[in-house]
Design a protein around this motif. Structure first.
Motif, PDB file in Angstrom:
ATOM      1  N   SER A   1       0.827  -1.204   0.000  1.00 24.05           N
ATOM      2  CA  SER A   1       0.000   0.000   0.000  1.00 24.05           C
ATOM      3  C   SER A   1       0.861   1.254   0.000  1.00 24.05           C
ATOM      4  O   SER A   1       1.577   1.530   0.965  1.00 24.05           O
ATOM      5  CB  SER A   1      -0.920  -0.005   1.225  1.00 24.05           C
ATOM      6  N   ASN A   2       0.784   1.999  -1.074  1.00 22.96           N
ATOM      7  CA  ASN A   2       1.613   3.180  -1.186  1.00 22.96           C
ATOM      8  C   ASN A   2       1.049   4.122  -2.229  1.00 22.96           C
ATOM      9  O   ASN A   2       0.118   3.780  -2.964  1.00 22.96           O
ATOM     10  CB  ASN A   2       3.044   2.794  -1.580  1.00 22.96           C
ATOM     11  N   VAL A   3       1.621   5.289  -2.276  1.00 18.43           N
ATOM     12  CA  VAL A   3       1.350   6.251  -3.335  1.00 18.43           C
ATOM     13  C   VAL A   3       2.701   6.665  -3.915  1.00 18.43           C
ATOM     14  O   VAL A   3       3.621   7.006  -3.169  1.00 18.43           O
ATOM     15  CB  VAL A   3       0.602   7.491  -2.828  1.00 18.43           C
TER      16      VAL A   3
ATOM     17  N   THR B   1       0.206  11.454  -9.515  1.00 22.09           N
ATOM     18  CA  THR B   1       0.400  10.389  -8.543  1.00 22.09           C
ATOM     19  C   THR B   1      -0.415   9.174  -8.946  1.00 22.09           C
ATOM     20  O   THR B   1      -1.414   9.283  -9.673  1.00 22.09           O
ATOM     21  CB  THR B   1      -0.024  10.810  -7.124  1.00 22.09           C
TER      22      THR B   1
ATOM     23  N   SER C   1      -1.787   5.464  -6.954  1.00 20.43           N
ATOM     24  CA  SER C   1      -1.825   4.652  -5.751  1.00 20.43           C
ATOM     25  C   SER C   1      -1.570   3.195  -6.098  1.00 20.43           C
ATOM     26  O   SER C   1      -1.602   2.792  -7.269  1.00 20.43           O
ATOM     27  CB  SER C   1      -3.188   4.793  -5.074  1.00 20.43           C
ATOM     28  N   SER C   2      -1.337   2.398  -5.062  1.00 16.82           N
ATOM     29  CA  SER C   2      -1.125   0.969  -5.298  1.00 16.82           C
ATOM     30  C   SER C   2      -2.383   0.325  -5.869  1.00 16.82           C
ATOM     31  O   SER C   2      -2.310  -0.716  -6.525  1.00 16.82           O
ATOM     32  CB  SER C   2      -0.701   0.279  -4.005  1.00 16.82           C
TER      33      SER C   2
ATOM     34  N   VAL D   1       0.911   4.028   2.749  1.00 23.32           N
ATOM     35  CA  VAL D   1      -0.405   4.323   3.307  1.00 23.32           C
ATOM     36  C   VAL D   1      -0.977   3.071   3.933  1.00 23.32           C
ATOM     37  O   VAL D   1      -0.579   1.946   3.610  1.00 23.32           O
ATOM     38  CB  VAL D   1      -1.377   4.850   2.221  1.00 23.32           C
TER      39      VAL D   1
ATOM     40  N   ARG E   1      -1.648   8.279   5.385  1.00 21.22           N
ATOM     41  CA  ARG E   1      -0.194   8.225   5.225  1.00 21.22           C
ATOM     42  C   ARG E   1       0.428   7.670   6.498  1.00 21.22           C
ATOM     43  O   ARG E   1       0.106   8.112   7.604  1.00 21.22           O
ATOM     44  CB  ARG E   1       0.329   9.631   4.954  1.00 21.22           C
TER      45      ARG E   1
END
Length: 121
Positions: free
Chosen positions: A31-33, A50, A52-53, A100, A105
């Motif tokens: 889980s990330n951006v 951006t 996201s995952s 995230v 975050r």
């Protein structure tokens, strides 16, 4: 610690295209951006796009319809396809990553070293 390495910058004429790559030292499937930011001389760093995952994307108004952000989790890499470039796109482009969890975050920002994009008129 997450390391990000950008590549793909260079000099291009107005109307041309470039594809930037951001290779991460960690799995991008968590889980990330991940995003691209840019900083032109004498200006503040600004958001470009951006992703996201989960695949949700966000773009600055100035690049909508011209730039496309995408990710390949198998390669731990995020791309920025830039088309119809104009001199105003000239800047150092930076890759950014943060984790995230439950929509919040949960880590600080990690930044790459940047890659120069120069668009000649």
């Amino acid at each position: 610690q997450v390391q990000l390495v950008e590549s793909g910058g260079g000099l291009v004429q107005a109307g041309g295209s470039l594809r930037l790559s951001c290779a991460a030292s960690t799995s991008t499937s968590s889980s990330n951006v991940i995003g691209w930011y840019r900083q032109a001389p004498g200006k503040q760093r600004e958001l470009v796009a951006t992703i996201s995952s989960g695949g949700s994307t966000n773009y600055a108004d100035s690049v909508k319809g011209r730039f496309t952000i995408s990710r390949d989790n198998a390669k731990n890499t995020v791309y920025l396809q830039m088309n119809s470039l104009n001199p105003e796109d000239t800047a150092v482009y930076y890759c950014n990553y943060y984790r995230v969890a439950f929509g919040r975050r949960v880590s600080g920002d990690y930044w790459g070293q940047g890659t120069q994009v120069t668009v000649s008129s």
